[in-house]
Design a protein around this motif. Sequence first.
Motif, PDB file in Angstrom:
ATOM      1  N   ALA A   2      14.839 -10.934 -11.278  1.00  0.00           N
ATOM      2  CA  ALA A   2      13.921 -11.857 -10.739  1.00  0.00           C
ATOM      3  C   ALA A   2      12.951 -11.156  -9.718  1.00  0.00           C
ATOM      4  N   ASP A   3      13.752 -10.474  -8.756  1.00  0.00           N
ATOM      5  CA  ASP A   3      12.873  -9.811  -7.295  1.00  0.00           C
ATOM      6  C   ASP A   3      11.989  -8.948  -7.950  1.00  0.00           C
ATOM      7  N   GLU A   5       3.362  -9.772  -7.666  1.00  0.00           N
ATOM      8  CA  GLU A   5       2.681  -9.574  -6.395  1.00  0.00           C
ATOM      9  C   GLU A   5       1.799  -8.393  -6.431  1.00  0.00           C
ATOM     10  N   ALA A   6       2.418  -7.400  -7.203  1.00  0.00           N
ATOM     11  CA  ALA A   6       1.494  -6.296  -7.145  1.00  0.00           C
ATOM     12  C   ALA A   6       0.372  -6.358  -8.245  1.00  0.00           C
ATOM     13  N   LYS A   7       0.484  -7.288  -9.342  1.00  0.00           N
ATOM     14  CA  LYS A   7      -0.554  -7.355 -10.107  1.00  0.00           C
ATOM     15  C   LYS A   7      -1.734  -8.215  -9.423  1.00  0.00           C
ATOM     16  N   GLU A  19      -6.693  -8.423  -6.722  1.00  0.00           N
ATOM     17  CA  GLU A  19      -7.688  -8.795  -5.449  1.00  0.00           C
ATOM     18  C   GLU A  19      -8.457  -7.486  -4.944  1.00  0.00           C
ATOM     19  N   ALA A  20      -7.690  -6.222  -5.243  1.00  0.00           N
ATOM     20  CA  ALA A  20      -8.144  -5.027  -4.928  1.00  0.00           C
ATOM     21  C   ALA A  20      -9.450  -4.704  -5.701  1.00  0.00           C
ATOM     22  N   GLU A  21      -9.410  -4.997  -7.109  1.00  0.00           N
ATOM     23  CA  GLU A  21     -10.495  -4.890  -7.997  1.00  0.00           C
ATOM     24  C   GLU A  21     -11.544  -5.989  -7.765  1.00  0.00           C
ATOM     25  N   ARG A  22     -11.268  -7.086  -7.488  1.00  0.00           N
ATOM     26  CA  ARG A  22     -12.238  -7.874  -6.874  1.00  0.00           C
ATOM     27  C   ARG A  22     -13.046  -7.636  -5.723  1.00  0.00           C
ATOM     28  N   LEU A  23     -12.188  -7.282  -4.676  1.00  0.00           N
ATOM     29  CA  LEU A  23     -12.881  -6.705  -3.505  1.00  0.00           C
ATOM     30  C   LEU A  23     -13.920  -5.607  -3.589  1.00  0.00           C
TER      31      LEU A  23
END
Length: 153
Positions: free
Chosen positions: A75-76, A83-85, A90-94
């Motif tokens: 589960a972790d 979270e990585a996805k 977010e990185a791709e959006r930025l």
Amino acid sequence: MNATAIIWTAVVIVAVLIVIGIIVAVSRKAAAKKREHQREEAARIRQETAESEHQLHAREAEAQRRRAEAKQADADAEVQAAEAKRRQAEAERLDADAAERDRVARAERDEHERRLRHADDLDPDAEENGPEGGGIDPRADRGPTADPDSPKH
């Protein structure tokens, strides 16, 4: 048959019956002894099993705990993967936002340069005040260009 033969036949029959009786008695005693030995062995096995039962429960509890730890780790890992996805998205959006802002800034810089050239073309004094005429270049205060390929000073 005479009486002696009958007596001897009777004696042989009685002897055979006695031998058979002894064999049956010995065999019953052996079977009883074997059953008693089997009972003792079964009791010993039951005693050993009862004594090791707490160890069995401990091993089962340990296996259950390990199974729960494995499920928690899974589960972790799924949470971390999610979270990585999310961070990747977010990185791709930025990155896309930065690329768009860079494109807009370049377009504005190009428009700014175009307007300055247009102003230079309209100004009759622009060539006299240029570097060849000993004057001040009106474009000298423009600052560095936004072109990422231009060399830095």
